[in-house]
Design a protein around this motif. Structure first.
Motif, mmCIF file in Angstrom:
data_model
loop_
_atom_site.group_PDB
_atom_site.id
_atom_site.type_symbol
_atom_site.label_atom_id
_atom_site.label_comp_id
_atom_site.label_asym_id
_atom_site.label_seq_id
_atom_site.Cartn_x
_atom_site.Cartn_y
_atom_site.Cartn_z
ATOM 1 N N ALA A 1 38.949 29.962 49.099
ATOM 2 C CA ALA A 1 39.329 31.340 48.805
ATOM 3 C C ALA A 1 38.051 32.171 48.679
ATOM 4 C CB ALA A 1 40.141 31.417 47.517
ATOM 5 N N LYS A 2 38.168 33.457 48.958
ATOM 6 C CA LYS A 2 37.009 34.338 48.870
ATOM 7 C C LYS A 2 36.454 34.343 47.451
ATOM 8 C CE LYS A 2 38.761 37.411 52.479
ATOM 9 N NZ LYS A 2 39.238 38.788 52.795
ATOM 10 N N ALA A 3 35.133 34.288 47.335
ATOM 11 C CA ALA A 3 34.489 34.209 46.028
ATOM 12 C C ALA A 3 34.854 35.394 45.141
ATOM 13 C CB ALA A 3 32.972 34.118 46.199
ATOM 14 N N GLU A 4 35.087 36.578 45.741
ATOM 15 C CA GLU A 4 35.407 37.766 44.953
ATOM 16 C C GLU A 4 36.694 37.588 44.147
ATOM 17 O OE1 GLU A 4 34.978 39.235 49.052
ATOM 18 O OE2 GLU A 4 34.135 37.418 48.184
ATOM 19 N N LEU A 5 37.632 36.785 44.665
ATOM 20 C CA LEU A 5 38.901 36.597 43.970
ATOM 21 C C LEU A 5 38.719 35.904 42.623
ATOM 22 C CD1 LEU A 5 41.203 35.461 46.933
ATOM 23 C CD2 LEU A 5 41.001 37.748 45.927
ATOM 24 N N PHE A 6 37.662 35.095 42.506
ATOM 25 C CA PHE A 6 37.449 34.346 41.276
ATOM 26 C C PHE A 6 36.907 35.228 40.155
ATOM 27 C CE2 PHE A 6 37.737 31.228 44.547
ATOM 28 C CZ PHE A 6 38.290 30.099 43.946
ATOM 29 N N ARG A 7 36.480 36.453 40.506
ATOM 30 C CA ARG A 7 35.966 37.375 39.485
ATOM 31 C C ARG A 7 37.057 38.300 38.944
ATOM 32 N NH1 ARG A 7 31.503 37.336 43.203
ATOM 33 N NH2 ARG A 7 32.198 39.249 44.226
ATOM 34 N N ILE A 8 38.260 38.178 39.488
ATOM 35 C CA ILE A 8 39.372 39.004 39.016
ATOM 36 C C ILE A 8 39.999 38.333 37.794
ATOM 37 C CG2 ILE A 8 41.624 39.974 39.598
ATOM 38 C CD1 ILE A 8 40.748 39.996 42.511
ATOM 39 N N PRO A 9 40.090 39.057 36.660
ATOM 40 C CA PRO A 9 40.670 38.453 35.455
ATOM 41 C C PRO A 9 42.047 37.868 35.724
ATOM 42 C CG PRO A 9 39.692 40.594 34.963
ATOM 43 C CD PRO A 9 39.665 40.454 36.454
ATOM 44 N N ILE A 10 42.313 36.764 35.112
ATOM 45 C CA ILE A 10 43.571 36.010 35.194
ATOM 46 C C ILE A 10 43.721 35.358 36.574
ATOM 47 C CG2 ILE A 10 46.091 36.056 35.018
ATOM 48 C CD1 ILE A 10 45.843 38.363 33.069
ATOM 49 N N LEU A 11 43.649 36.175 37.650
ATOM 50 C CA LEU A 11 43.813 35.602 38.983
ATOM 51 C C LEU A 11 42.761 34.540 39.261
ATOM 52 C CD1 LEU A 11 45.138 35.519 41.770
ATOM 53 C CD2 LEU A 11 43.580 37.355 42.473
ATOM 54 N N GLY A 12 41.503 34.822 38.900
ATOM 55 C CA GLY A 12 40.439 33.869 39.149
ATOM 56 C C GLY A 12 40.683 32.540 38.451
ATOM 57 N N ALA A 13 41.058 32.615 37.177
ATOM 58 C CA ALA A 13 41.325 31.390 36.434
ATOM 59 C C ALA A 13 42.531 30.659 36.999
ATOM 60 C CB ALA A 13 41.553 31.722 34.961
ATOM 61 N N LEU A 14 43.520 31.422 37.438
ATOM 62 C CA LEU A 14 44.754 30.823 37.955
ATOM 63 C C LEU A 14 44.503 30.063 39.251
ATOM 64 C CD1 LEU A 14 47.828 30.608 37.602
ATOM 65 C CD2 LEU A 14 48.045 32.696 38.944
ATOM 66 N N ILE A 15 43.837 30.699 40.215
ATOM 67 C CA ILE A 15 43.641 30.022 41.486
ATOM 68 C C ILE A 15 42.661 28.856 41.355
ATOM 69 C CG2 ILE A 15 44.233 32.056 42.829
ATOM 70 C CD1 ILE A 15 41.306 32.548 43.358
ATOM 71 N N ARG A 16 41.698 28.965 40.437
ATOM 72 C CA ARG A 16 40.785 27.848 40.208
ATOM 73 C C ARG A 16 41.547 26.655 39.623
ATOM 74 N NH1 ARG A 16 35.324 27.689 39.976
ATOM 75 N NH2 ARG A 16 35.178 29.963 39.799
ATOM 76 N N ALA A 17 42.449 26.926 38.674
ATOM 77 C CA ALA A 17 43.243 25.863 38.074
ATOM 78 C C ALA A 17 44.161 25.205 39.096
ATOM 79 C CB ALA A 17 44.068 26.413 36.916
ATOM 80 N N CYS A 18 44.500 25.947 40.138
ATOM 81 C CA CYS A 18 45.383 25.422 41.186
ATOM 82 C C CYS A 18 44.607 24.730 42.299
ATOM 83 C CB CYS A 18 46.247 26.535 41.754
ATOM 84 S SG CYS A 18 47.517 27.114 40.600
ATOM 85 N N GLY A 19 43.294 24.554 42.097
ATOM 86 C CA GLY A 19 42.517 23.772 43.049
ATOM 87 C C GLY A 19 41.745 24.564 44.071
ATOM 88 N N ALA A 20 41.850 25.897 44.074
ATOM 89 C CA ALA A 20 41.088 26.690 45.032
ATOM 90 C C ALA A 20 39.602 26.629 44.687
ATOM 91 C CB ALA A 20 41.569 28.138 45.021
ATOM 92 N N TYR A 21 38.765 26.757 45.707
ATOM 93 C CA TYR A 21 37.326 26.753 45.482
ATOM 94 C C TYR A 21 36.709 27.923 46.239
ATOM 95 C CZ TYR A 21 37.553 24.160 49.901
ATOM 96 O OH TYR A 21 37.830 23.765 51.189
ATOM 97 N N PRO A 22 35.670 28.536 45.656
ATOM 98 C CA PRO A 22 35.141 29.781 46.238
ATOM 99 C C PRO A 22 34.213 29.551 47.421
ATOM 100 C CG PRO A 22 33.958 29.222 44.234
ATOM 101 C CD PRO A 22 35.055 28.204 44.370
ATOM 102 N N VAL A 23 34.301 30.465 48.377
ATOM 103 C CA VAL A 23 33.360 30.514 49.494
ATOM 104 C C VAL A 23 32.861 31.948 49.587
ATOM 105 C CG1 VAL A 23 33.058 30.275 51.984
ATOM 106 C CG2 VAL A 23 34.487 28.656 50.752
ATOM 107 N N LYS A 24 31.542 32.124 49.586
ATOM 108 C CA LYS A 24 30.967 33.467 49.609
ATOM 109 C C LYS A 24 31.239 34.149 50.932
ATOM 110 C CE LYS A 24 27.182 32.231 46.478
ATOM 111 N NZ LYS A 24 25.714 32.104 46.335
ATOM 112 N N ARG A 25 31.468 35.472 50.860
ATOM 113 C CA ARG A 25 31.654 36.266 52.063
ATOM 114 C C ARG A 25 30.408 36.151 52.946
ATOM 115 N NH1 ARG A 25 34.969 40.553 53.268
ATOM 116 N NH2 ARG A 25 35.663 40.648 51.086
ATOM 117 N N GLY A 26 30.611 35.827 54.209
ATOM 118 C CA GLY A 26 29.497 35.694 55.128
ATOM 119 C C GLY A 26 28.802 34.353 55.074
ATOM 120 N N ALA A 27 29.331 33.434 54.249
ATOM 121 C CA ALA A 27 28.715 32.112 54.164
ATOM 122 C C ALA A 27 28.843 31.396 55.503
ATOM 123 C CB ALA A 27 29.391 31.295 53.063
#
Length: 227
Positions: free
Chosen positions: A85-111
Motif C-alpha cells: 500500500a502507498k506509504a502515505e496511507l499509513f500516516r492517516i489516523p486510524i486508517l494507517g493503524a488499521l491497514i497495518r494490522a491487516c498485514g499491509a506494508y508501505p511502499v514509498k511513492r516512486g520507489a
C-alpha cells in the motif's frame, strides 16, 4: 498497488514455515466488516479452499477488477494475506493503524521495483502470504490481460508456491468508474498451487506468468455458481 517487475536483483531468501497469526484487529475487520459485505450484500462464496496451503510463505496471485479485491482476497482464504500500500496511507489516523494490522506494508511513492521486491520478499521470509494482482492494475473486464512477472519473481526468489485465484464479478460490483457498489454475486475460485520457477531468467518467469494467466482466466470462464 504497485506491480513487481524487477528481474535484476540476485539476492536470495531463506523462508520460514511459520505463518503469522492474524491480529485481533484483523479478525474484527474480517468478521464485522468484510464477511458481512461479502457473504450478505454480495452473496459471496468461495470454492477450492482446501487447496490453500495454510503454513509457510505463499504468493497469492489473482485478477484485479475492483477496489474490493484486496479485502476479499485477504479475508477469504483462511489465512492472512499481505498487500503493498502507498506509504502515505499509513500516516492517516486510524486508517494507517488499521491497514497495518491487516498485514499491509508501505511502499514509498516512486520507489524502485527492486525495493518493492525486497520488501515483499522480507514478508515471505516471515511466513506471510503475499497478494499480487497479475496485471498490477484494475481491468475493466475483470480478466488477466497484460500479466507482469512480479509474482513469478517473488516465488523464484523465495521458493514459495504460487496460488492462482479468480475473483469473479468484482469488476461489475465496484469496477473502475463506479462510486457505489452494485449488488451482484461475487465468487472466489481457488486453483491448484503451482511450484516456484526454478530460475530467475526472463523466459522462466514469463512461462510461469503465462501459466498463471491461463489458469486464472480458465477459472473465470467457469462462471459464477449458485450460492
Amino acid at each position: 498497488m504497485s506491480p513487481l517487475v524487477s528481474t535484476t536483483d540476485d539476492s536470495s531468501a531463506v523462508v520460514t514455515s511459520i505463518t503469522p497469526k492474524p491480529s485481533l484487529i484483523y479478525q474484527l475487520v474480517s468478521y464485522l466488516l468484510v464477511f458481512p459485505v461479502f457473504r450478505g450484500l454480495l452473496k459471496g462464496r468461495t470454492s477450492g479452499n482446501a487447496l490453500v496451503p495454510l503454513q509457510g510463505p505463499l504468493v497469492v496471485v489473482a485478477n484485479h477488477g475492483s477496489h474490493l479485491d484486496p479485502p476479499l482476497l485477504g479475508h477469504a482464504l483462511g489465512r492472512p494475506v499481505a498487500f503493498m500500500a502507498k506509504a502515505e496511507l499509513f500516516r492517516i489516523p486510524i486508517l494507517g493503524a488499521l491497514i497495518r494490522a491487516c498485514g499491509a506494508y508501505p511502499v514509498k511513492r516512486g520507489a524502485s521495483d527492486r525495493e518493492a521486491v525486497r520488501t515483499a520478499t522480507a514478508r515471505l521470509e516471515e511466513g506471510w502470504a503475499i497478494g499480487v494482482f497479475l496485471d498490477g492494475t484494475r481491468q475493466t473486464d475483470g480478466r488477466v490481460n497484460q500479466p507482469r512477472p512480479g509474482a513469478a519473481l517473488l516465488a523464484a526468489r523465495s521458493g514459495a508456491p504460487l496460488l492462482p485465484v479468480a475473483i469473479i464479478n468484482s469488476h461489475r460490483a465496484l469496477g473502475a468508474g463506479r462510486s457505489w457498489p452494485r449488488l451482484v454475486p461475487v465468487e472466489l475460485r481457488i486453483g491448484e498451487p503451482i511450484p516456484a520457477p526454478t530460475g530467475r531468467r526472463k523466459p522462466e518467469l514469463e512461462a510461469t506468468t503465462r501459466e498463471l494467466q491461463r489458469r486464472i482466466n480458465a477459472l473465470i470462464d467457469q462462471g459464477v455458481g449458485k450460492p
